[in-house]
Enzyme design. Structure first.
Site, PDB file in Angstrom:
ATOM      1  N   GLN A   1       0.830  -1.205   0.000  1.00  0.00           N
ATOM      2  CA  GLN A   1       0.000   0.000   0.000  1.00  0.00           C
ATOM      3  C   GLN A   1       0.865   1.256   0.000  1.00  0.00           C
ATOM      4  OE1 GLN A   1      -2.505   0.550   3.429  1.00  0.00           O
ATOM      5  NE2 GLN A   1      -4.154   1.414   2.205  1.00  0.00           N
TER       6      GLN A   1
ATOM      7  N   GLU B   1      -3.647   6.821   2.938  1.00  0.00           N
ATOM      8  CA  GLU B   1      -3.674   8.198   2.440  1.00  0.00           C
ATOM      9  C   GLU B   1      -2.331   8.888   2.655  1.00  0.00           C
ATOM     10  OE1 GLU B   1      -6.765   9.622   1.343  1.00  0.00           O
ATOM     11  OE2 GLU B   1      -8.286   8.414   2.339  1.00  0.00           O
TER      12      GLU B   1
END
Ligand code: FES
Ligand code: FES
Lengths: 192, 734
Positions: free
Chosen positions: B634, B701
């Site tokens: 990620q 994020e």
């Protein structure tokens, strides 16, 4: 590969003739165009009536219900729909289903061994976590296998270049390159 | 968590299905007797429909239905997600004749085959009355609104004013004052948005990849005027989302309506060109950043002013300075955020929605300050760390940004960097640039319910409110349960994304892990206690199934709830209505953010000015890393996003026509394999002691906060050109 060769590829044991005619709902009744094709999909021979407007991608998904091949753009821009046609990689969204007449198509569902054992490329994608959402993954793997067979997987630069037709929005590229580097030498021994 | 060492490196639990093409995404569902649909969209920038001509479409063989605004009587718009709705915008196309933006749907054609639906859609024509429109930040007719004056909740949407930034700035001997622009972008997950709707009597089942099954269920029920009990939404997986699928889109209710009208299931896969106009996008922004420092390199003041696009019909607020105020310990900080209303679909969330552009601006300005001070940019940042939050005066729940910077610098070899621009080259003359930037992202927590069931045949089944969209949510919650019950993560079956389960909150904003892992962990702890009660004398090696068999119990079930520190129980009621119910990053006792440092090397060819990014080192502080393998992926993915944002991505707008011009993947450039070099990632991996029982913060994020700035700073270092807009293209460097 021409049609005669194709008959040889399909051994009697693997060959199951599936015929779909208009009115038979089971295969989705692609249309009553009267245009019929004879193709081998994942070692299974099929005769299908096809809509002349249908892409190979939509044939595979909507009519054969092989959902592993994905639609990401329908314009040949993303590679998610990559399948093998007579052993070569193609983006199935850019090909009419009719053009596959007499040819052999392999989708991600046909890549694993007959006993369900994973192809070394599939295992390498797991081992290197070469995926996140997994949506581009079937196309990446079909491309990766072809990339190795084409002889383009001998260097990192080659892999990156020849895998650039397959977009991964999750950004799994580092893992994809590592997986192909890992699988390439092992594929040479394992593939027929 | 409890164990002292890092969590085990477990393979992605759903990878085996994914590599075989067996994972079911929304459009992969194909109920019997399925009909296919295609949308028709408005070809004007703004105005009103006068007539939609559907005769030719209906004459196409196989076309069964054409829906227009005349067929939607009784349909209600659900409402915008920031205004107590569940939709990405307040406008529900095909209710009424108003056209708010180019690309708004005006008809839905349904046919026996996809080919017939496409052909039918091409046959639909429309007449319009056009109206003037504005589509860019600077277009005539764009309405400028000060966010602080808008009816948005305070203090969440108030301007920040800590200390006296303007006075401190005026007195500072060294200052930076610069304006930075960012282009609009589209999320472009590779999976297209799709809806498969089927009715069984008055019960509706919808398959649609989404970040929020409960939001779609509730929103759809409201729009159709039926009870939510009659609606089931299923989305066990998402083919990437990145904010795009976090709210209900226009097509869902239209497909449901078509399926009800026809009495057969209907599938719509929205073409990518239409998605550029029928989902949200990252709005363009303009940032003026002013920094003031003393000569020793202490940053004394910052003023961050932002203009951000919104739509005419909704207020997509700017929350960028929540983060820029926390990047460094700057004691005097003032912000002003303004929105500019334009005639577009409502912009919205895209990975690091505000922080991507805000960090580009702010961290570019910090780099400019480093050069103005002649201080190493890593050292400058280290010298401006504060242990508490200047905005609230509260402590951070954890803040290891210094460690991110130090470890990243070490891994990267930063000590060998020469400060002067254009001072590093390859032997062939290629310009080499090394850049650094930091990032932060708010930790917020949503309510979560976890149900855990163990059975005497060895089954361990977890049902918890979080969506899997590639981030590795399944791994994280499975690891949390495995850790407590002393089993392997792959022994835990995770059931996610079905409204038949406990109601899930929207999964977004990097809160998935901090929301679902503590609930899953609590359920596992409760289960461990329940098992202990069944067989207090059980040995340490006893398995849950063994204990159940010993007690002659076929199964055991527990349910645990988790909510943010200080969150009222009412958050669960909001969650059940499919509404936003997150809390953070300010909590009663502390403020919580994830932190990150990115180090980037760029190579610039002197003749062509082509920029390449051969390597990146990124170190993140996201609290405890529960699933090391998926977290690393990620994080790398976030860096890829940063490279794309820095050098490639822009949604092109022509003010004469409205809409987006480059609405496909050939013209909207996302990074390809050959654009990406080595990406080395590392984690501080220290549990956050305050935020939740699992010590976890968010990661997805923050990964995309700062990498674009690090690229831009590296480009400056390589070339001496300070490019103050995104993306940076060859023409900026020639
Ligand atoms: S769907 Fe065929 S290349 Fe994208
Ligand atoms: S794994 Fe998500 S697009 Fe590649």
């Amino acid at each position: 590969m021409n049609r005669n060769e194709l008959q040889e590829v399909v051994t009697p044991a693997q060959s199951i003739l599936v015929s779909t005619r208009p009115g038979e709902q089971s295969a989705g009744a692609p249309g009553s165009s009267g245009l019929s094709i004879d193709i081998v999909v994942n070692r299974q021979r099929r005769q299908l009536d096809v809509d002349p407007r249908a892409s190979l991608l939509d044939l595979v998904r909507d009519h054969l219900h092989l959902m592993g091949t994905k639609k990401g753009c329908d314009h040949g821009q993303c590679g998610a729909c990559t399948v093998h046609l007579d052993g070569r990689r193609v983006v199935s969204c850019l090909m009419l289903a009719l053009q596959a007449d007499g040819r052999e198509v392999t989708t991600i569902e046909g890549l694993a061994g007959p006993n369900g054992s994973l192809h070394v490329m599939q295992q390498a994608f797991i081992d290197h976590d070469a995926l996140q959402c997994g949506y581009c993954t079937p196309g990446q793997i079909m491309s990766a296998v072809a990339c190795v067979r084409e002889g383009h997987a001998n260097s990192v630069a080659g892999i990156r270049e020849y895998m650039s037709g397959n977009l991964c929005r999750c950004g799994a590229y580092v893992g994809i390159v590592a997986a192909i580097q890992d699988a390439a030498p092992r594929m040479q021994g394992a593939e027929p | 968590m409890t164990g002292p060492g890092p969590f085990p490196d477990v393979a992605r639990v759903d990878a085996r299905d994914k590599v075989r093409g067996m994972t079911p995404y929304g459009a992969d569902n194909h109920p019997p007797n399925l009909a296919h649909a295609m949308l028709v969209t408005a070809q004007i920038g703004k105005g009103r429909l006068v007539k939609v001509d559907t005769d030719a479409a209906r004459a196409v063989a196989g076309v069964q239905l054409v829906l227009t605004h005349q067929d939607t009587e009784g349909l209600k718009a659900d409402g915008y997600l920031f205004a107590n709705g569940r939709s990405f915008q307040s406008v529900q196309p095909m209710i009424g004749t108003a056209i708010a933006y180019r690309g708004q749907p005006i008809a839905l054609v349904v046919a026996d085959s996809l080919e017939a639906a496409i052909e039918g859609a091409e046959q639909v024509s429309a007449e319009y009355v056009t109206a003037p429109f504005s589509v860019t930040l600077d277009s005539e007719g764009t309405e400028i609104l000060a966010q602080a004056d808008l009816p948005l909740p305070k203090p969440a949407f108030a301007d920040k004013n800590v200390g006296d930034a303007d006075a401190a700035l005026a007195a500072a001997p060294v200052t930076v004052d610069a304006v930075y622009d960012s282009a609009p972008q589209h999320q472009n997950p590779i999976e297209l948005i799709a809806t498969v709707a089927s009715w069984d009597g008055d019960e509706l089942t919808v398959y649609e990849s989404t970040q929020h099954v409960e939001g779609i269920r509730q929103g759809l029920a409201f729009e159709l005027g039926i009870s939510p009990d009659k609606v089931r939404v299923i989305s066990p997986f998402c083919g990437g989302s990145f904010g795009q699928k976090n709210a209900m889109h226009a097509q869902t209710v239209l497909v449901a309506l078509a399926a009800r009208t026809l009495g057969r299931p209907v599938k719509l896969v929205v073409p990518r060109s239409q998605l550029f106009h029928n989902t949200s996008f990252r709005p363009p922004t303009r940032h003026r950043v002013r920094l003031g420092a003393d000569r020793a390199g202490k940053i004394v003041a910052a003023v961050h002013e932002i203009d951000q696009q919104t739509s005419r019909h909704d207020l997509f607020p700017s929350m960028a300075t929540d983060t820029s105020a926390r990047l460094h310990g700057i004691p005097n900080f003032r912000s002003r955020e303004r929105l500019r209303r334009t005639d577009v679909q409502t912009p919205g969330f895209m990975r690091a929605p505000w922080e991507h552009a805000a960090a580009f601006a702010f961290e570019s300005a910090i780099d400019e300050l480093a050069y103005a001070l002649d201080r190493d940019p890593v050292e400058l940042r280290l010298a401006n760390e504060l242990p508490y939050d200047v905005v609230t005066g509260k402590p951070f729940s954890s803040r290891h940004l210094s460690e991110c910077l130090r470890r990243g610098a070490e891994l990267f070899g930063w000590a060998r960097r020469r400060m002067a621009p254009r001072s590093m080259r390859e032997t062939d003359g290629t310009l080499v640039g090394w850049g650094v930037a930091t990032g932060a992202y708010p930790s917020v927590i949503s309510p979560s319910i976890a149900q855990l069931r163990v059975t005497d045949d060895g089954g361990i089944v977890l049902n918890v409110g979080v969506q899997e969209m590639g981030q590795g949510a399944r791994n994280a919650v499975a690891a949390a349960v495995a850790d407590v019950l002393k089993v392997r993560a792959d022994q835990v079956t995770t059931l996610l994304g079905d409204t038949k389960g406990p109601p899930p909150h929207l999964t977004a904003g990097s809160w998935g892990t901090a929301t679902a892992v503590p609930a899953a962990r609590q359920a596992a702890i409760d289960m461990r206690e329940a098992l202990r009660k069944l067989q207090p004398e059980a040995s340490n090696g006893a398995t849950p199934a063994g204990i159940l068999r010993h007690a002659k119990r076929p199964f055991l079930e527990v349910e645990a709830r988790h909510q943010a520190p200080g969150a009222p129980d009412a958050v669960f009621d909001r969650m059940k209505q499919g509404l936003l119910a997150y809390v953070g990053p300010e909590f009663p006792e502390f403020v919580s953010f994830s932190f990150i440092a990115h180090f980037v090397e760029v190579h610039v060819e002197p003749a062509t000015c082509r920029v390449r990014v051969p390597r990146v080192v990124t170190v993140a502080d996201c609290g405890r890393v529960v699933s090391p393998r998926t977290a690393a992926s990620q994080l790398r993915g976030g860096v890829v996003w940063g490279i794309g944002g820095a050098l490639r991505e822009a949604s092109e707008v022509d003010p004469r026509y409205g809409g987006f011009l480059n609405a496909d993947l050939a013209e909207y450039l996302v990074p390809v394999n050959a654009d990406i070099g080595d990406i080395q990632v590392d984690f501080v991996d220290k549990p956050d002691p305050m935020l939740n029982n699992a010590g976890v913060k968010g990661l997805g994020e923050v990964a995309n906060v700062g990498p674009a700035a690090a690229v831009a700073n590296a480009v400056y270092h390589a070339t001496g050109r300070r490019v103050r807009h995104l993306p940076i293209r060859i023409e900026d460097l020639l």
